[in-house]
Design an enzyme around this catalytic site. Structure first.
Site, short mmCIF file in Angstrom:
data_model
loop_
_atom_site.label_atom_id
_atom_site.label_comp_id
_atom_site.label_asym_id
_atom_site.label_seq_id
_atom_site.Cartn_x
_atom_site.Cartn_y
_atom_site.Cartn_z
N GLY A 1 1.05 -1.01 -0.35
CA GLY A 1 0.15 -0.07 0.68
C GLY A 1 1.08 1.45 0.15
N SER A 2 2.59 1.51 -0.52
CA SER A 2 3.19 2.96 -0.58
C SER A 2 1.86 3.69 -1.58
CB SER A 2 4.41 1.98 -0.74
OG SER A 2 4.61 1.52 -1.94
N ASN A 3 1.48 3.13 -2.23
CA ASN A 3 1.09 3.67 -3.29
C ASN A 3 -0.34 4.31 -3.62
OD1 ASN A 3 2.36 3.73 -6.10
ND2 ASN A 3 3.12 1.70 -5.72
N LEU B 1 -7.97 -10.22 -10.24
CA LEU B 1 -9.11 -9.93 -11.30
C LEU B 1 -9.92 -9.12 -11.64
CD1 LEU B 1 -8.53 -9.54 -14.71
CD2 LEU B 1 -9.80 -11.59 -15.12
N ASN C 1 -4.99 1.67 -13.61
CA ASN C 1 -4.33 0.08 -13.01
C ASN C 1 -2.82 1.10 -13.13
OD1 ASN C 1 -3.03 -1.53 -11.77
ND2 ASN C 1 -3.70 -2.82 -13.80
N HIS D 1 1.02 -0.43 -13.59
CA HIS D 1 1.74 -1.43 -14.42
C HIS D 1 2.93 -0.89 -14.08
CE1 HIS D 1 2.24 -5.54 -15.37
NE2 HIS D 1 3.26 -5.11 -16.35
C1 GRF Z 1 3.53 -1.75 -7.71
O1 GRF Z 1 4.98 -1.86 -8.40
C2 GRF Z 1 2.46 -1.59 -8.69
O2 GRF Z 1 3.17 -0.72 -9.95
C3 GRF Z 1 1.90 -3.34 -9.02
O3 GRF Z 1 2.10 -3.67 -7.47
C4 GRF Z 1 3.05 -2.64 -6.23
C5 GRF Z 1 2.14 -2.12 -5.24
O4 GRF Z 1 3.19 -1.29 -4.04
N1 GRF Z 1 0.53 -2.97 -9.18
P1 GRF Z 1 2.76 -1.08 -3.00
O5 GRF Z 1 1.84 -1.80 -2.59
O6 GRF Z 1 1.33 0.89 -3.57
O7 GRF Z 1 3.50 -0.68 -2.40
#
Ligand code: GRF
Length: 192
Positions: free
Chosen positions: A12-14, A89, A104, A106
């Site tokens: 969940g860092s994003n 999915l 999303n 990637h």
């Molecule tokens: C990220 O690299 C994203 O691109 C991919 O999964 C990873 C998730 O990382 N789909 P986080 O959970 O946001 O740390």
């Protein structure tokens, strides 16, 4: 003001970066109102909790329950769904309900290193193993297939000799943190 729900399965860092981006920006056209996670151990729950964002666990069988999921999103008046490390999915009813409003990210330059099983470190291992000179990120709309929807934004970074999947992952993560919130904001601004 538009409402964002983030779906995540892991670290969940994003998700955290996106929550903070919209929280800290008083001019923002949107805010994160909900985090949905599908793995009980997911760290994202703690991160969202610390930031005061409601967090809801949905099991894989919950996802089969169309009314339950759509009602949840309706309750929070969700306009846009952001997948951030969400491994399941997305079921067709949800793709349809949020057509053009679900994104999303990637961690590679699509269409390279994509498809079922290509997520997280698997992607970066594949990039290093295939000797690419560059990699990057792709933000795209979600459709019923993995990694196939319309591309909204791509940013690249170099892969150096001697890089490991871990060093590549770090560089790609930095790109994600910088650009995913921006791409989401651009999409939101373009919505009618
Ligand atoms: C990220 O690299 C994203 O691109 C991919 O999964 C990873 C998730 O990382 N789909 P986080 O959970 O946001 O740390």
């Amino acid at each position: 003001m538009r409402n964002i729900a983030i779906f995540a399965s892991g670290e969940g860092s994003n998700a955290e970066t996106i929550i903070r981006y919209f929280k800290d920006n008083s001019q923002a056209a949107a805010r994160v109102v909900l985090v949905v996670f599908d793995r009980w151990q997911a760290e994202v729950r703690k991160r969202a909790g610390r930031l005061g964002v409601p967090c809801v666990y949905l099991s894989h069988s919950d996802f089969d329950n169309e009314a339950l999921v759509l009602d949840l999103l309706e309750t929070y008046k969700v306009d846009v769904v952001v997948l951030a490390g969400f491994l399941k999915l997305v079921p067709p009813y949800l793709v349809k309900a949020y057509a053009g409003r679900m994104v999303n990210i990637h961690p590679a330059l699509l269409p390279l290193h994509s498809g079922k099983g290509m997520y997280g470190m698997h992607v970066h291992r594949d990039v290093v193993a295939s000797g690419e000179k560059e990699t990057g990120i792709t933000v795209h709309l979600v459709d019923e297939h993995y990694d196939k929807g319309q591309i909204l934004l791509q940013k690249s970074c170099p892969v150096f000799e001697g890089d490991t999947p871990e060093t590549v992952a770090e560089r790609v993560h930095a790109l994600e943190y910088e650009w995913y919130p921006v791409a989401i904001e651009q999409l939101i601004k373009s919505l009618k």
